[in-house]
Write a protein that holds these residues in place. Sequence first.
Motif, PDB file in Angstrom:
ATOM      1  N   VAL A  26     -16.572 -14.966  63.236  1.00  0.00           N
ATOM      2  CA  VAL A  26     -15.369 -14.587  63.987  1.00  0.00           C
ATOM      3  C   VAL A  26     -15.721 -14.207  65.419  1.00  0.00           C
ATOM      4  N   VAL A  27     -16.728 -13.342  65.564  1.00  0.00           N
ATOM      5  CA  VAL A  27     -17.164 -12.893  66.888  1.00  0.00           C
ATOM      6  C   VAL A  27     -17.681 -14.085  67.691  1.00  0.00           C
ATOM      7  N   ARG A  28     -18.439 -14.955  67.004  1.00  0.00           N
ATOM      8  CA  ARG A  28     -19.035 -16.121  67.621  1.00  0.00           C
ATOM      9  C   ARG A  28     -17.955 -17.006  68.252  1.00  0.00           C
ATOM     10  N   ASN A  29     -16.897 -17.283  67.484  1.00  0.00           N
ATOM     11  CA  ASN A  29     -15.827 -18.139  68.013  1.00  0.00           C
ATOM     12  C   ASN A  29     -15.114 -17.503  69.192  1.00  0.00           C
ATOM     13  N   LEU A  30     -14.920 -16.182  69.102  1.00  0.00           N
ATOM     14  CA  LEU A  30     -14.271 -15.467  70.194  1.00  0.00           C
ATOM     15  C   LEU A  30     -15.112 -15.572  71.466  1.00  0.00           C
ATOM     16  N   LEU A  31     -16.425 -15.335  71.336  1.00  0.00           N
ATOM     17  CA  LEU A  31     -17.316 -15.398  72.495  1.00  0.00           C
ATOM     18  C   LEU A  31     -17.346 -16.809  73.078  1.00  0.00           C
ATOM     19  N   LEU A  32     -17.317 -17.821  72.186  1.00  0.00           N
ATOM     20  CA  LEU A  32     -17.326 -19.211  72.664  1.00  0.00           C
ATOM     21  C   LEU A  32     -16.087 -19.528  73.485  1.00  0.00           C
ATOM     22  N   VAL A  33     -14.932 -19.073  73.007  1.00  0.00           N
ATOM     23  CA  VAL A  33     -13.698 -19.298  73.764  1.00  0.00           C
ATOM     24  C   VAL A  33     -13.809 -18.626  75.135  1.00  0.00           C
ATOM     25  N   LEU A  34     -14.424 -17.414  75.142  1.00  0.00           N
ATOM     26  CA  LEU A  34     -14.602 -16.712  76.417  1.00  0.00           C
ATOM     27  C   LEU A  34     -15.517 -17.480  77.381  1.00  0.00           C
ATOM     28  N   VAL A  35     -16.474 -18.242  76.817  1.00  0.00           N
ATOM     29  CA  VAL A  35     -17.330 -19.077  77.670  1.00  0.00           C
ATOM     30  C   VAL A  35     -16.536 -20.273  78.176  1.00  0.00           C
ATOM     31  N   MET A  36     -15.689 -20.827  77.297  1.00  0.00           N
ATOM     32  CA  MET A  36     -14.959 -22.050  77.628  1.00  0.00           C
ATOM     33  C   MET A  36     -13.889 -21.846  78.707  1.00  0.00           C
ATOM     34  N   ILE A  37     -13.303 -20.644  78.760  1.00  0.00           N
ATOM     35  CA  ILE A  37     -12.179 -20.440  79.682  1.00  0.00           C
ATOM     36  C   ILE A  37     -12.561 -20.722  81.139  1.00  0.00           C
ATOM     37  N   PRO A  38     -13.643 -20.107  81.658  1.00  0.00           N
ATOM     38  CA  PRO A  38     -14.001 -20.469  83.043  1.00  0.00           C
ATOM     39  C   PRO A  38     -14.402 -21.934  83.166  1.00  0.00           C
ATOM     40  N   PHE A  39     -14.978 -22.496  82.113  1.00  0.00           N
ATOM     41  CA  PHE A  39     -15.425 -23.877  82.105  1.00  0.00           C
ATOM     42  C   PHE A  39     -14.249 -24.842  82.251  1.00  0.00           C
ATOM     43  N   TRP A  40     -13.141 -24.483  81.654  1.00  0.00           N
ATOM     44  CA  TRP A  40     -11.958 -25.346  81.718  1.00  0.00           C
ATOM     45  C   TRP A  40     -11.181 -25.165  83.005  1.00  0.00           C
ATOM     46  N   SER A  41     -11.400 -24.039  83.681  1.00  0.00           N
ATOM     47  CA  SER A  41     -10.614 -23.853  84.898  1.00  0.00           C
ATOM     48  C   SER A  41     -11.218 -24.673  86.036  1.00  0.00           C
ATOM     49  N   ASN A  42     -10.413 -24.956  87.013  1.00  0.00           N
ATOM     50  CA  ASN A  42     -10.756 -25.881  88.083  1.00  0.00           C
ATOM     51  C   ASN A  42     -12.072 -25.542  88.798  1.00  0.00           C
ATOM     52  N   PHE A  43     -12.943 -26.545  88.916  1.00  0.00           N
ATOM     53  CA  PHE A  43     -14.257 -26.361  89.525  1.00  0.00           C
ATOM     54  C   PHE A  43     -14.148 -25.908  90.980  1.00  0.00           C
ATOM     55  N   LEU A  44     -13.220 -26.545  91.686  1.00  0.00           N
ATOM     56  CA  LEU A  44     -12.994 -26.214  93.094  1.00  0.00           C
ATOM     57  C   LEU A  44     -12.598 -24.744  93.248  1.00  0.00           C
ATOM     58  N   VAL A  45     -11.697 -24.288  92.376  1.00  0.00           N
ATOM     59  CA  VAL A  45     -11.226 -22.908  92.429  1.00  0.00           C
ATOM     60  C   VAL A  45     -12.375 -21.942  92.157  1.00  0.00           C
TER      61      VAL A  45
END
Lengths: 290, 297
Positions: B116-135
């Motif tokens: 459970v913790v693992r998936n939560l942490l992964l989503v937290l890693v993914m959020i900046p990854f999905w946001s615009n590179f330029l931004v």
Amino acid sequence: MSAVGLRPKSPVERVMASHAGLVFVFFYAPILLLVVFSFNDNSNVGIWTEPSLRWYREVFASAPVMNAVRNSLIVAAISTVVSTVLGTTTALALERFRFRGQRVYDGLVYLPIIIPDVTMAVMMLLFFAQTFTMLEGAVGWSPSFGLGTISLSHIAFNISFVAVVVRARLGQLDPRLEEAAADLYAGRWQAFRRVTLPLILPGVLGGALLALTLSLDDVVVTSFVAGPGATTLPVYVFGLVRRGVTPLINAVSTVMLLASMVLIAVSLGLQRGAGSKVIAAAAPDGDATL
Amino acid sequence: MTAPPDTTETARPELEAASRRAEARRGFLIALPSWFYLMLFFAVPLVIVFVYSFGTRTSTGRTTLSDLNLDSYRRLWDPLVGQIALRSLTLAVATTVICLLVSYPFAYFIATRRPVVRNLLLVLVMIPFWSNFLVRTYAWKVLLGSDGPLSQLSQALGGEPIRLLFTNTAVLIGLVYGFMPFMVLPLYAALERMDWSLVEAARDLYADGWTAFRKVTWPLSRPGVVAGSILVFIPALGAYVTPAILGGARTTLLGDYIVSQFLAARNQPFGAALSFGLMAVMLAATVVYFRSGAKNL
């Protein structure tokens, strides 16, 4: 970031937990700061005066920004739909069939992922320029650079990303499920629609969202093949950023961040939804129509 | 790469061969639309750039292909190009090494949490990854500015104002920030898949924590290290947006140098030759890395 373990916390564990905490600070601090400063009333980006929605009002009143948003959405919609279909068929062909020239094709599919943005941009620019010159010479008419050239270029790099994501999902799938469908007298198409497609749907949706994100993100290729008046949002913002820092960019950036948050939420929700659909499809009397 | 499912079981070889041919035709037909698309909009453009790299720039900034020559490739040995290439290579290697050093313990930490913790942490890693590179890159321009928050904090603490913007360091920070998720995710995938009972076995055989890591965990996570390093190195080497935003006039990298050859200097043959040089280095790096990785596995 609590360290969960069955053994007592060792010093190594403690160091790793604080390291992870610092990495998350590194990931989020710049983004949060940008959001906070987008609500700053000062014309100077770095100095805080008082909270206001001034820059948001300017963003939504700005015709160039709104035009760029519209262009971005059109291009993203077209390139996502086309590249998802073509990427999925690519993945199916490579994973489920054997045909002549397959290995060359396999290499061709991976190349757009490896090739740097800049080279891709150069390729598309020269290709369209050359084609348009030839068309001009042959029929006396040529199309111009614009949303069309942007969409065609985005599809060209998106097909590969969709194909890789869908292929990973297909690779995990037990081919015996399709065989079982065939044994039960399902035709090739029926087996695909009723068994394979529902099972790979999370992969297809994941690929589609990746394509959507890449299309909404792209600066380099787009700025090379965009004609006059056909700017997308990232290219417009890139121009603003290079000319100088204005708080307007903070507000645009925050809106873009918000849009990607919504995309992530939709992606997580869809994949969960897709999962339940798969279960419904697998149930004996479940209706597999999507 | 599994073999195609053999859905028809026939005793007669000629029928089997016929059905195999039908399957191959079907596979080819399914692949055809995307094959055609990639041929027209990817392979042909690639060939055009290749041909252009042998062309000549005319005095008006156009390119003539009537007299194909190697001049643009000769210019690649220009000291200025060497300098830019060396700077790009150094920054890309530094980015890869820093990403690896920071990401490994981080990915290890995530992979050893409860699901459970693992998936939560992964989503937290993914959020900046999905946001615009330029931004994300632009955010560092705000942070590192000489009157930006970091500088103000430093001055409030009695230090010097921070003058990092438009330096190689700023570009390095931007590259590490932009490409770190490409390192974290493959490392995590490798560590998460790992059979941890092997580590326990090593400990049972009296290996200390460090020896168990060096002899078991690290070798088993090597595919993730290789994949992550390539995924970071390649975009870092060809980076355009990051140096354009965070770098200054003296921090030109290969990516923005190629762009300037096309858009400012209007020297398409030289720009095309540079693109091919860049691609050659990348492919070479990929091959070398895979070779070395495979040897140590």
